[in-house]
Scaffold this motif. Structure first.
Motif, PDB file in Angstrom:
ATOM      1  N   SER A  76     -37.305 -10.325   2.074  1.00 38.33           N
ATOM      2  CA  SER A  76     -36.333  -9.561   1.289  1.00 38.33           C
ATOM      3  C   SER A  76     -35.762 -10.464   0.198  1.00 38.33           C
ATOM      4  O   SER A  76     -34.936 -11.340   0.461  1.00 38.33           O
ATOM      5  CB  SER A  76     -35.202  -9.041   2.167  1.00 38.33           C
ATOM      6  N   LYS A  77     -36.201 -10.243  -1.024  1.00 41.56           N
ATOM      7  CA  LYS A  77     -35.681 -11.032  -2.145  1.00 41.56           C
ATOM      8  C   LYS A  77     -34.185 -10.817  -2.289  1.00 41.56           C
ATOM      9  O   LYS A  77     -33.438 -11.753  -2.607  1.00 41.56           O
ATOM     10  CB  LYS A  77     -36.399 -10.604  -3.428  1.00 41.56           C
ATOM     11  N   LEU A  78     -33.738  -9.592  -2.042  1.00 40.72           N
ATOM     12  CA  LEU A  78     -32.325  -9.285  -2.186  1.00 40.72           C
ATOM     13  C   LEU A  78     -31.477 -10.138  -1.253  1.00 40.72           C
ATOM     14  O   LEU A  78     -30.515 -10.777  -1.666  1.00 40.72           O
ATOM     15  CB  LEU A  78     -32.082  -7.803  -1.892  1.00 40.72           C
ATOM     16  N   VAL A  79     -31.821 -10.168   0.042  1.00 42.41           N
ATOM     17  CA  VAL A  79     -31.026 -10.917   1.011  1.00 42.41           C
ATOM     18  C   VAL A  79     -31.080 -12.412   0.706  1.00 42.41           C
ATOM     19  O   VAL A  79     -30.059 -13.108   0.727  1.00 42.41           O
ATOM     20  CB  VAL A  79     -31.507 -10.626   2.448  1.00 42.41           C
ATOM     21  N   VAL A  80     -32.262 -12.925   0.414  1.00 43.50           N
ATOM     22  CA  VAL A  80     -32.411 -14.353   0.139  1.00 43.50           C
ATOM     23  C   VAL A  80     -31.572 -14.760  -1.078  1.00 43.50           C
ATOM     24  O   VAL A  80     -30.849 -15.763  -1.050  1.00 43.50           O
ATOM     25  CB  VAL A  80     -33.900 -14.707  -0.072  1.00 43.50           C
ATOM     26  N   GLU A  81     -31.658 -13.993  -2.157  1.00 38.82           N
ATOM     27  CA  GLU A  81     -30.932 -14.360  -3.371  1.00 38.82           C
ATOM     28  C   GLU A  81     -29.431 -14.189  -3.197  1.00 38.82           C
ATOM     29  O   GLU A  81     -28.638 -14.997  -3.692  1.00 38.82           O
ATOM     30  CB  GLU A  81     -31.430 -13.522  -4.549  1.00 38.82           C
ATOM     31  N   ARG A  86     -27.182 -16.795  -5.598  1.00 33.98           N
ATOM     32  CA  ARG A  86     -27.700 -16.634  -6.950  1.00 33.98           C
ATOM     33  C   ARG A  86     -27.523 -15.212  -7.480  1.00 33.98           C
ATOM     34  O   ARG A  86     -27.550 -14.984  -8.681  1.00 33.98           O
ATOM     35  CB  ARG A  86     -29.179 -17.039  -6.992  1.00 33.98           C
ATOM     36  N   TRP A  87     -27.416 -14.234  -6.569  1.00 34.46           N
ATOM     37  CA  TRP A  87     -27.186 -12.855  -6.973  1.00 34.46           C
ATOM     38  C   TRP A  87     -25.837 -12.404  -6.449  1.00 34.46           C
ATOM     39  O   TRP A  87     -25.453 -12.735  -5.321  1.00 34.46           O
ATOM     40  CB  TRP A  87     -28.260 -11.928  -6.408  1.00 34.46           C
ATOM     41  N   LYS A  88     -25.135 -11.623  -7.237  1.00 32.08           N
ATOM     42  CA  LYS A  88     -23.873 -11.055  -6.792  1.00 32.08           C
ATOM     43  C   LYS A  88     -24.122  -9.957  -5.764  1.00 32.08           C
ATOM     44  O   LYS A  88     -25.133  -9.251  -5.825  1.00 32.08           O
ATOM     45  CB  LYS A  88     -23.110 -10.477  -7.987  1.00 32.08           C
ATOM     46  N   ILE A  89     -23.211  -9.830  -4.841  1.00 32.81           N
ATOM     47  CA  ILE A  89     -23.279  -8.754  -3.846  1.00 32.81           C
ATOM     48  C   ILE A  89     -22.330  -7.666  -4.320  1.00 32.81           C
ATOM     49  O   ILE A  89     -21.111  -7.778  -4.197  1.00 32.81           O
ATOM     50  CB  ILE A  89     -22.882  -9.253  -2.442  1.00 32.81           C
ATOM     51  N   LYS A  90     -22.894  -6.609  -4.864  1.00 34.04           N
ATOM     52  CA  LYS A  90     -22.074  -5.571  -5.474  1.00 34.04           C
ATOM     53  C   LYS A  90     -21.880  -4.367  -4.559  1.00 34.04           C
ATOM     54  O   LYS A  90     -20.871  -3.683  -4.642  1.00 34.04           O
ATOM     55  CB  LYS A  90     -22.702  -5.116  -6.790  1.00 34.04           C
ATOM     56  N   HIS A  91     -22.849  -4.078  -3.707  1.00 32.70           N
ATOM     57  CA  HIS A  91     -22.752  -2.862  -2.905  1.00 32.70           C
ATOM     58  C   HIS A  91     -21.779  -3.059  -1.749  1.00 32.70           C
ATOM     59  O   HIS A  91     -21.873  -4.047  -1.016  1.00 32.70           O
ATOM     60  CB  HIS A  91     -24.126  -2.460  -2.371  1.00 32.70           C
ATOM     61  N   PRO A  92     -20.854  -2.128  -1.552  1.00 29.01           N
ATOM     62  CA  PRO A  92     -19.833  -2.318  -0.505  1.00 29.01           C
ATOM     63  C   PRO A  92     -20.392  -2.396   0.901  1.00 29.01           C
ATOM     64  O   PRO A  92     -19.785  -3.017   1.778  1.00 29.01           O
ATOM     65  CB  PRO A  92     -18.915  -1.096  -0.684  1.00 29.01           C
ATOM     66  N   ARG A 111     -30.319 -22.896   4.778  1.00 31.70           N
ATOM     67  CA  ARG A 111     -30.936 -22.680   3.471  1.00 31.70           C
ATOM     68  C   ARG A 111     -31.917 -21.518   3.572  1.00 31.70           C
ATOM     69  O   ARG A 111     -32.446 -21.223   4.660  1.00 31.70           O
ATOM     70  CB  ARG A 111     -31.650 -23.942   2.961  1.00 31.70           C
ATOM     71  N   TYR A 112     -32.154 -20.862   2.447  1.00 30.61           N
ATOM     72  CA  TYR A 112     -32.917 -19.617   2.433  1.00 30.61           C
ATOM     73  C   TYR A 112     -34.170 -19.756   1.588  1.00 30.61           C
ATOM     74  O   TYR A 112     -34.160 -20.395   0.534  1.00 30.61           O
ATOM     75  CB  TYR A 112     -32.054 -18.471   1.895  1.00 30.61           C
ATOM     76  N   GLU A 113     -35.224 -19.139   2.073  1.00 27.26           N
ATOM     77  CA  GLU A 113     -36.517 -19.208   1.385  1.00 27.26           C
ATOM     78  C   GLU A 113     -37.156 -17.830   1.419  1.00 27.26           C
ATOM     79  O   GLU A 113     -37.250 -17.191   2.471  1.00 27.26           O
ATOM     80  CB  GLU A 113     -37.423 -20.220   2.086  1.00 27.26           C
ATOM     81  N   TRP A 114     -37.594 -17.337   0.251  1.00 23.60           N
ATOM     82  CA  TRP A 114     -38.342 -16.085   0.202  1.00 23.60           C
ATOM     83  C   TRP A 114     -39.803 -16.350   0.536  1.00 23.60           C
ATOM     84  O   TRP A 114     -40.394 -17.333   0.077  1.00 23.60           O
ATOM     85  CB  TRP A 114     -38.260 -15.451  -1.186  1.00 23.60           C
ATOM     86  N   ILE A 115     -40.389 -15.495   1.340  1.00 29.83           N
ATOM     87  CA  ILE A 115     -41.812 -15.593   1.663  1.00 29.83           C
ATOM     88  C   ILE A 115     -42.464 -14.238   1.437  1.00 29.83           C
ATOM     89  O   ILE A 115     -41.800 -13.197   1.532  1.00 29.83           O
ATOM     90  CB  ILE A 115     -42.051 -16.060   3.126  1.00 29.83           C
ATOM     91  N   GLY A 323     -27.486  -3.854  -8.742  1.00 29.57           N
ATOM     92  CA  GLY A 323     -27.283  -5.292  -8.602  1.00 29.57           C
ATOM     93  C   GLY A 323     -28.527  -6.102  -8.871  1.00 29.57           C
ATOM     94  O   GLY A 323     -28.735  -7.163  -8.271  1.00 29.57           O
ATOM     95  N   LEU A 324     -29.383  -5.629  -9.771  1.00 30.57           N
ATOM     96  CA  LEU A 324     -30.638  -6.299 -10.084  1.00 30.57           C
ATOM     97  C   LEU A 324     -30.671  -6.708 -11.553  1.00 30.57           C
ATOM     98  O   LEU A 324     -29.869  -6.254 -12.364  1.00 30.57           O
ATOM     99  CB  LEU A 324     -31.828  -5.367  -9.782  1.00 30.57           C
ATOM    100  N   ASP A 325     -31.630  -7.557 -11.881  1.00 27.33           N
ATOM    101  CA  ASP A 325     -31.874  -7.943 -13.261  1.00 27.33           C
ATOM    102  C   ASP A 325     -32.967  -7.056 -13.857  1.00 27.33           C
ATOM    103  O   ASP A 325     -33.682  -6.351 -13.131  1.00 27.33           O
ATOM    104  CB  ASP A 325     -32.297  -9.407 -13.346  1.00 27.33           C
ATOM    105  N   VAL A 326     -33.132  -7.128 -15.158  1.00 26.83           N
ATOM    106  CA  VAL A 326     -34.159  -6.360 -15.856  1.00 26.83           C
ATOM    107  C   VAL A 326     -35.183  -7.318 -16.453  1.00 26.83           C
ATOM    108  O   VAL A 326     -34.819  -8.234 -17.201  1.00 26.83           O
ATOM    109  CB  VAL A 326     -33.557  -5.484 -16.971  1.00 26.83           C
ATOM    110  N   ALA A 327     -36.445  -7.102 -16.129  1.00 31.28           N
ATOM    111  CA  ALA A 327     -37.542  -7.834 -16.767  1.00 31.28           C
ATOM    112  C   ALA A 327     -38.166  -6.928 -17.824  1.00 31.28           C
ATOM    113  O   ALA A 327     -38.205  -5.704 -17.659  1.00 31.28           O
ATOM    114  CB  ALA A 327     -38.593  -8.235 -15.729  1.00 31.28           C
ATOM    115  N   VAL A 328     -38.655  -7.519 -18.907  1.00 33.22           N
ATOM    116  CA  VAL A 328     -39.242  -6.749 -20.001  1.00 33.22           C
ATOM    117  C   VAL A 328     -40.759  -6.918 -19.980  1.00 33.22           C
ATOM    118  O   VAL A 328     -41.266  -8.043 -19.885  1.00 33.22           O
ATOM    119  CB  VAL A 328     -38.666  -7.192 -21.357  1.00 33.22           C
ATOM    120  N   GLU A 329     -41.484  -5.801 -20.067  1.00 34.34           N
ATOM    121  CA  GLU A 329     -42.937  -5.807 -20.111  1.00 34.34           C
ATOM    122  C   GLU A 329     -43.380  -5.115 -21.408  1.00 34.34           C
ATOM    123  O   GLU A 329     -43.262  -3.891 -21.540  1.00 34.34           O
ATOM    124  CB  GLU A 329     -43.506  -5.065 -18.896  1.00 34.34           C
ATOM    125  N   PRO A 330     -43.900  -5.881 -22.387  1.00 32.55           N
ATOM    126  CA  PRO A 330     -44.296  -5.284 -23.670  1.00 32.55           C
ATOM    127  C   PRO A 330     -45.341  -4.182 -23.539  1.00 32.55           C
ATOM    128  O   PRO A 330     -45.386  -3.273 -24.373  1.00 32.55           O
ATOM    129  CB  PRO A 330     -44.852  -6.485 -24.451  1.00 32.55           C
TER     130      PRO A 330
END
Length: 455
Positions: A76-81, A86-92, A111-115, A323-330
């Motif tokens: 879970s990228k969300l939980v790890v971040e 590194r990521w804000k926790i916005k959802h109540p 410490r946390y690691e995404w796999i 609570g996510l970022d936006v990536a741009v794909e041309p």
């Protein structure tokens, strides 16, 4: 100070739906399993289950070796971040769970690691065993797991007519993802976040009322139906010849057309070669509505946008809600309509009749003035699709794009001819969805859903 490894996972069959978690504590030097934990937690979301799995794993370490350091590995990228800060926790709903996890052990020792998902199979299996036990009205125990495995081993394999490899793959997927009535609801999406332990299938099946897994969900709906795939074990035999079908979790693209601009109600050509308009007031309302709907109904792990302003504004509204970022794909940008930019169809018919006729007749024809043909659009959209599907296998990704790229993704998934682009309707701020399997097969799960705009 010895470091132990915690692997944790959680899932929801319906999201919200019947949910459970699993966690395992490992000795990193020997790979020995030191402790296992799993529990059925009733109706909940994926994120709640994932956080509860993390908490159970940390508590298991605290009980085994209170002074140990811990390396947490989760897919879970969300939980790890979020737990890494590194990521804000916005959802109540997530804030108290994250705080509870942080209190189990001192932060400096964890410490946390995404796999990738395929490296988290132990915890994933435990979570599914807990959900299976909950369905039977039992609590998860290792003995219950062994009894369930024995029942599966004793079950006779189903039989079916032979066919080619693609047909075998399709039959196997249908058996694992059909609803009790035998059909996929027109407004359902796959979860892409949970693989039943009994068979590595697409993560969950569509459920009624346009619910699909969500990255940060609201209160669970107790009326959500359980996952029919729980009873689909063993998997039907694929075709006797050819490669085995791909039953792993697909990359699921939730396709969102941007909200309205000033040009949209007037049905003017608005591509990538024009003035790049932003959202109108109506478009901003639509973006907010779809953001609320996705927050309540879908497992969105990543948000990817076309580089054009109207898409980026729509994507940023949704991403902020999740609570996510936006990536741009041309590759997701709209067609360049050349000299037709800003004109209505009638105006193009009047000014450039021969070019318009050619454009309607052939995907290789380009709009007047150096515009982009549908064939060229198809090549770049397909390349973007392949990049994103490879990068997000087993995940649900929101792609914010335009009419032509979204229709092209649907057309390619269906294997439909180029002229089918003119036979699909796609409203502003509508949702569509396509699931992509690693064997090259695709499944269209939704097209032009605007129910969230009518509430």
């Amino acid at each position: 100070m010895r470091e132990l490894v915690v692997e944790a996972d959680g899932g929801s069959r319906g999201n919200p739906g019947p949910a459970g978690y699993g966690a395992v504590v490992l000795d990193p030097a020997t790979g020995e399993t030191l402790a296992e934990a799993a529990e059925y937690i009733g109706v909940a979301t994926n994120n709640v289950a994932e956080y509860k799995g993390l908490i159970a794993g940390l508590r298991a370490v605290a009980a085994l070796e209170p002074d140990a350091a811990v390396r947490v590995r989760m897919d879970s990228k969300l939980v790890v971040e979020q737990m890494s800060g590194r990521w804000k926790i916005k959802h109540p709903d997530m804030k108290p769970l994250a705080a509870e996890a942080a209190r189990v052990l001192p932060a400096g020792r964890v410490r946390y690691e995404w796999i990738p998902r395929e490296r988290n199979k132990h915890a994933d299996r435990l979570a599914n065993e807990a959900m299976d036990a909950g369905k039977r009205g039992e609590r998860w125990t290792p003995s219950a797991r062994d009894a369930s495995a024995a029942r599966r081993a004793a079950a006779p394999p189903p039989s079916g007519p032979p066919g080619d490899a693609a047909a075998g793959a399709a039959r196997a997927r249908v058996a694992l993802t059909n609803t009790p009535t035998g059909g996929l609801p027109a407004t359902g999406l796959p979860a892409a976040d949970l693989s039943p332990a009994a068979a590595p299938a697409p993560s969950s099946v569509p459920v009624p009322d346009t619910l699909w897994p969500v990255e940060a969900d609201t209160a669970p709906d107790p009326g959500v139906a359980p996952d029919p795939a729980e009873s689909a074990d063993p998997v039907p035999d694929p075709a006797p010849a050819g490669p085995a079908p791909d039953l792993s979790a697909p990359a699921t693209f939730v396709l969102l057309r941007h909200g309205e601009t000033a040009l949209t109600p007037e049905k003017r050509f608005s591509g990538s070669g024009g003035s790049d308009p932003g959202l109108s007031e109506a478009g901003r309302r639509q973006a907010a509505a779809v953001a609320d709907a996705l927050a309540a109904r879908g497992t969105i792990r990543y948000v990817v946008s076309s580089p054009l302003l109207r898409c980026r504004q729509t994507a940023e509204t949704v991403a902020a809600r999740l609570g996510l970022d936006v990536a741009v794909e041309p590759g997701l940008r709209e067609t360049d309509f050349g000299a037709w930019e800003g004109l209505t169809f009638a105006e193009v018919r009047e000014r450039h009749p021969e070019d318009l006729d050619a454009w309607l007749a052939s995907p290789k024809a380009a709009p007047t003035g150096g515009g982009e043909s549908f064939a060229a659009v198809t090549r770049r959209v397909a390349a973007a699709r392949d990049r994103l599907a490879a990068a997000h296998a087993g995940r649900t990704v929101l792609l914010v794009s335009h009419v032509t790229p979204i229709k092209t993704l649907v057309r390619l998934a269906l294997g439909a001819p180029p002229e089918s682009l003119f036979k699909m309707d796609l409203s502003a701020a509508s949702l569509s969805a396509v699931a992509y399997y690693s064997d090259g097969n695709a499944s269209v799960r939704l097209l032009n859903d605007t129910s969230h705009l009518r509430r």
